[in-house]
Design a protein around this motif. Structure first.
Motif, PDB file in Angstrom:
ATOM      1  N   ARG A 150       0.620  -1.018   0.101  1.00 17.45           N
ATOM      2  CA  ARG A 150       0.563   0.090   0.228  1.00 17.45           C
ATOM      3  C   ARG A 150       0.385   1.217   0.152  1.00 17.45           C
ATOM      4  NH1 ARG A 150      -5.779  -1.292   0.214  1.00 17.45           N
ATOM      5  NH2 ARG A 150      -5.707  -3.454   1.047  1.00 17.45           N
ATOM      6  N   VAL A 151       0.311   2.087  -0.739  1.00 18.59           N
ATOM      7  CA  VAL A 151       0.758   3.512  -0.556  1.00 18.59           C
ATOM      8  C   VAL A 151      -0.283   4.320  -0.402  1.00 18.59           C
ATOM      9  CG1 VAL A 151       2.489   2.601  -2.288  1.00 18.59           C
ATOM     10  CG2 VAL A 151       0.897   3.748  -3.082  1.00 18.59           C
ATOM     11  N   ALA A 152       0.291   5.809   0.103  1.00 19.72           N
ATOM     12  CA  ALA A 152      -0.381   6.794   0.956  1.00 19.72           C
ATOM     13  C   ALA A 152      -0.187   8.202   0.018  1.00 19.72           C
ATOM     14  CB  ALA A 152       0.067   7.556   2.274  1.00 19.72           C
ATOM     15  N   GLN A 153      -0.798   8.746  -0.902  1.00 21.06           N
ATOM     16  CA  GLN A 153      -0.933  10.131  -1.389  1.00 21.06           C
ATOM     17  C   GLN A 153      -1.053  11.374  -0.478  1.00 21.06           C
ATOM     18  OE1 GLN A 153      -3.866  11.049  -4.330  1.00 21.06           O
ATOM     19  NE2 GLN A 153      -2.225  10.991  -6.197  1.00 21.06           N
ATOM     20  N   LEU A 154       0.376  12.135   0.037  1.00 13.99           N
ATOM     21  CA  LEU A 154       0.376  13.222   0.019  1.00 13.99           C
ATOM     22  C   LEU A 154       0.345  14.086   0.034  1.00 13.99           C
ATOM     23  CD1 LEU A 154       3.072  12.067   2.955  1.00 13.99           C
ATOM     24  CD2 LEU A 154       0.386  11.169   3.242  1.00 13.99           C
ATOM     25  N   LEU A 155      -0.353  15.164  -0.403  1.00  8.43           N
ATOM     26  CA  LEU A 155      -0.755  16.548  -0.316  1.00  8.43           C
ATOM     27  C   LEU A 155      -0.575  17.450   0.139  1.00  8.43           C
ATOM     28  CD1 LEU A 155      -4.567  15.568  -2.038  1.00  8.43           C
ATOM     29  CD2 LEU A 155      -2.359  15.202  -3.498  1.00  8.43           C
ATOM     30  N   HIS A 156       0.450  18.332  -0.529  1.00 12.60           N
ATOM     31  CA  HIS A 156       0.773  19.813   0.419  1.00 12.60           C
ATOM     32  C   HIS A 156       0.611  21.111  -0.496  1.00 12.60           C
ATOM     33  CE1 HIS A 156       3.406  16.647   2.467  1.00 12.60           C
ATOM     34  NE2 HIS A 156       3.754  16.052   1.267  1.00 12.60           N
ATOM     35  N   PHE A 157       0.435  21.374   1.158  1.00 17.52           N
ATOM     36  CA  PHE A 157      -0.318  22.863   0.314  1.00 17.52           C
ATOM     37  C   PHE A 157      -0.221  23.992   1.023  1.00 17.52           C
ATOM     38  CE2 PHE A 157      -4.149  20.168  -0.261  1.00 17.52           C
ATOM     39  CZ  PHE A 157      -4.716  20.254  -0.876  1.00 17.52           C
ATOM     40  N   GLY A 158       1.409  24.336   1.621  1.00 15.86           N
ATOM     41  CA  GLY A 158       1.847  25.045   2.667  1.00 15.86           C
ATOM     42  C   GLY A 158       2.375  24.580   3.884  1.00 15.86           C
ATOM     43  N   SER A 159       1.267  25.512   4.442  1.00 12.99           N
ATOM     44  CA  SER A 159       0.633  25.616   5.707  1.00 12.99           C
ATOM     45  C   SER A 159      -0.096  24.456   6.045  1.00 12.99           C
ATOM     46  CB  SER A 159      -0.452  26.753   5.833  1.00 12.99           C
ATOM     47  OG  SER A 159      -1.534  26.777   5.653  1.00 12.99           O
ATOM     48  N   PHE A 160      -0.931  23.503   5.591  1.00 13.13           N
ATOM     49  CA  PHE A 160      -1.171  21.936   5.677  1.00 13.13           C
ATOM     50  C   PHE A 160      -0.720  20.990   4.820  1.00 13.13           C
ATOM     51  CE2 PHE A 160      -4.064  24.798   3.457  1.00 13.13           C
ATOM     52  CZ  PHE A 160      -5.058  23.623   2.431  1.00 13.13           C
ATOM     53  N   SER A 161      -0.914  19.698   5.200  1.00 15.32           N
ATOM     54  CA  SER A 161      -1.002  18.625   4.328  1.00 15.32           C
ATOM     55  C   SER A 161      -1.954  17.701   4.573  1.00 15.32           C
ATOM     56  CB  SER A 161       0.192  17.969   4.570  1.00 15.32           C
ATOM     57  OG  SER A 161       1.091  18.820   4.624  1.00 15.32           O
ATOM     58  N   ILE A 162      -2.523  16.673   3.273  1.00 12.79           N
ATOM     59  CA  ILE A 162      -3.672  15.911   3.077  1.00 12.79           C
ATOM     60  C   ILE A 162      -3.370  14.807   2.866  1.00 12.79           C
ATOM     61  CG2 ILE A 162      -6.486  15.614   2.405  1.00 12.79           C
ATOM     62  CD1 ILE A 162      -7.094  18.338   2.602  1.00 12.79           C
ATOM     63  N   ALA A 205      -4.893  16.699   7.961  1.00 16.22           N
ATOM     64  CA  ALA A 205      -6.062  15.956   7.786  1.00 16.22           C
ATOM     65  C   ALA A 205      -5.518  14.322   6.655  1.00 16.22           C
ATOM     66  CB  ALA A 205      -7.536  15.900   6.334  1.00 16.22           C
ATOM     67  N   ILE A 206      -6.510  13.266   7.172  1.00 17.84           N
ATOM     68  CA  ILE A 206      -6.718  12.237   6.634  1.00 17.84           C
ATOM     69  C   ILE A 206      -7.812  11.162   6.074  1.00 17.84           C
ATOM     70  CG2 ILE A 206      -5.294  10.015   6.450  1.00 17.84           C
ATOM     71  CD1 ILE A 206      -3.734  10.179   8.748  1.00 17.84           C
ATOM     72  N   LEU A 207      -7.632  11.259   5.155  1.00 16.12           N
ATOM     73  CA  LEU A 207      -9.395  10.708   4.158  1.00 16.12           C
ATOM     74  C   LEU A 207      -8.717   9.781   3.454  1.00 16.12           C
ATOM     75  CD1 LEU A 207      -9.181  14.239   4.280  1.00 16.12           C
ATOM     76  CD2 LEU A 207     -11.426  14.389   3.284  1.00 16.12           C
ATOM     77  N   GLY A 208      -9.976   9.186   3.369  1.00 15.80           N
ATOM     78  CA  GLY A 208     -10.470   7.940   2.955  1.00 15.80           C
ATOM     79  C   GLY A 208     -10.956   6.660   3.114  1.00 15.80           C
ATOM     80  N   ASP A 209     -10.205   5.272   2.714  1.00 16.40           N
ATOM     81  CA  ASP A 209     -11.202   3.658   3.109  1.00 16.40           C
ATOM     82  C   ASP A 209     -10.453   3.588   3.775  1.00 16.40           C
ATOM     83  OD1 ASP A 209     -12.303   1.749   3.601  1.00 16.40           O
ATOM     84  OD2 ASP A 209     -12.153   1.379   0.843  1.00 16.40           O
ATOM     85  N   PHE A 210     -10.214   3.530   5.383  1.00 16.31           N
ATOM     86  CA  PHE A 210      -9.034   3.091   5.900  1.00 16.31           C
ATOM     87  C   PHE A 210      -9.608   1.718   7.152  1.00 16.31           C
ATOM     88  CE2 PHE A 210      -8.836   7.110   6.875  1.00 16.31           C
ATOM     89  CZ  PHE A 210      -8.910   8.200   8.340  1.00 16.31           C
ATOM     90  N   ASN A 211     -10.922   1.238   6.025  1.00 13.73           N
ATOM     91  CA  ASN A 211     -10.993  -0.606   6.520  1.00 13.73           C
ATOM     92  C   ASN A 211     -10.196  -0.674   7.893  1.00 13.73           C
ATOM     93  OD1 ASN A 211     -11.299  -1.844   3.842  1.00 13.73           O
ATOM     94  ND2 ASN A 211      -9.022  -1.424   3.484  1.00 13.73           N
ATOM     95  N   ILE A 212     -10.963   0.025   8.836  1.00 12.96           N
ATOM     96  CA  ILE A 212     -10.530   0.592  10.038  1.00 12.96           C
ATOM     97  C   ILE A 212     -12.278   0.082  10.478  1.00 12.96           C
ATOM     98  CG2 ILE A 212     -10.756   0.969  12.435  1.00 12.96           C
ATOM     99  CD1 ILE A 212      -7.701   2.288  10.879  1.00 12.96           C
ATOM    100  N   ILE A 213     -12.105  -0.973  11.612  1.00 13.22           N
ATOM    101  CA  ILE A 213     -13.677  -1.435  12.269  1.00 13.22           C
ATOM    102  C   ILE A 213     -13.706  -0.995  13.586  1.00 13.22           C
ATOM    103  CG2 ILE A 213     -15.453  -3.219  12.706  1.00 13.22           C
ATOM    104  CD1 ILE A 213     -14.915  -2.913   9.993  1.00 13.22           C
TER     105      ILE A 213
END
Length: 233
Positions: free
Chosen positions: A119-131, A159-167
């Motif tokens: 698995r990989v995560a996609q990190l998006l950087h906006f300067g003052s915050f990341s998603i 922030a972290i968003l997506g399909d966590f598959n966590i119960i």
């Protein structure tokens, strides 16, 4: 204005311009950043035309996708905007984003691996915050390890968003679960689970909803996030 062809009757559909020029900090302090996260279910779920329809209806500032295949690369041709996909190693699908404003600074983060799927995560950087856009493993110990790994790679405001598959609880103490609390997935159309989530650190959520679209086995979630009035990078 942008146009795309309706897959059902081959007629052009006209989309209104999405937004004025984008300033991330201004959005995060005033309007708030509207983000949709959606697991598309590979090639048998939501099509690129379904995604375009949801974008037209919901007008997000950022769309995060999981199980996106090569077919979804057509999205900028239909709507404009910018798209980037990070395939999972040895898989036909991966995590992807679409943004209407400009290409985002993105980074691949390799996650602790399980026995079958890397698995990989996609990190998006906006300067003052990341998603972080994530599609975590199904193992309930492994996916929480992956979540901790992601949190360490993110800045103070994130922030972290997506399909966590966590119960159950995510056990990530420095983040707050602000996503909608309704189920987002049904296993074999019987058991409902809240697998699609949004966690934040150093951010506020002013709106969180599930969206009424069932093109996939996951229901998309929508959140609007803001930075605190006085924040530091």
């Amino acid at each position: 204005m942008s146009a795309f062809i309706n897959q059902t009757n081959n007629t052009p559909m006209i989309l209104n311009p999405l937004h004025p020029p984008f300033n991330p900090d201004s959005f995060m302090h005033h309007k708030g950043l509207k983000i949709i996260s959606w697991n598309l279910l590979r090639r048998i779920g939501a099509s690129v035309y379904d995604i375009a329809y949801v974008i037209e209806k919901e007008q997000p500032d950022l769309l995060l996708m999981q199980e996106a295949t090569k077919d979804i690369e057509q999205l900028p041709n239909l709507l404009g905007g910018y798209y980037k996909r990070f395939p999972l190693p040895d898989r036909i699908h991966g995590v992807a984003y679409w943004a209407p404003f400009y290409p985002l600074q993105s980074q691949t983060l390799t996650l602790p691996r399980g026995a079958l799927i890397r698995r990989v995560a996609q990190l998006l950087h906006f300067g003052s915050f990341s998603i972080a856009n994530v599609h975590l493993s199904h193992g309930q110990i492994l996916n929480r390890r992956q979540l901790r790994s992601i949190s360490k790679a993110l800045p103070k405001h994130a922030a972290i968003l997506g399909d966590f598959n966590i119960i159950g609880p995510d056990f990530l103490p420095d983040f707050t679960d602000v996503g909608p609390k309704e189920p987002t997935h049904k296993m074999i159309d019987v058991l409902p689970f809240r697998l699609d989530r949004c966690l934040v650190r150093g951010m506020n959520c002013v709106e969180a909803n599930i969206l009424p679209y069932q093109f996939s086995d996951h229901i998309p979630i929508s959140v609007t996030l803001k930075l605190p009035p006085y924040h530091h990078k």
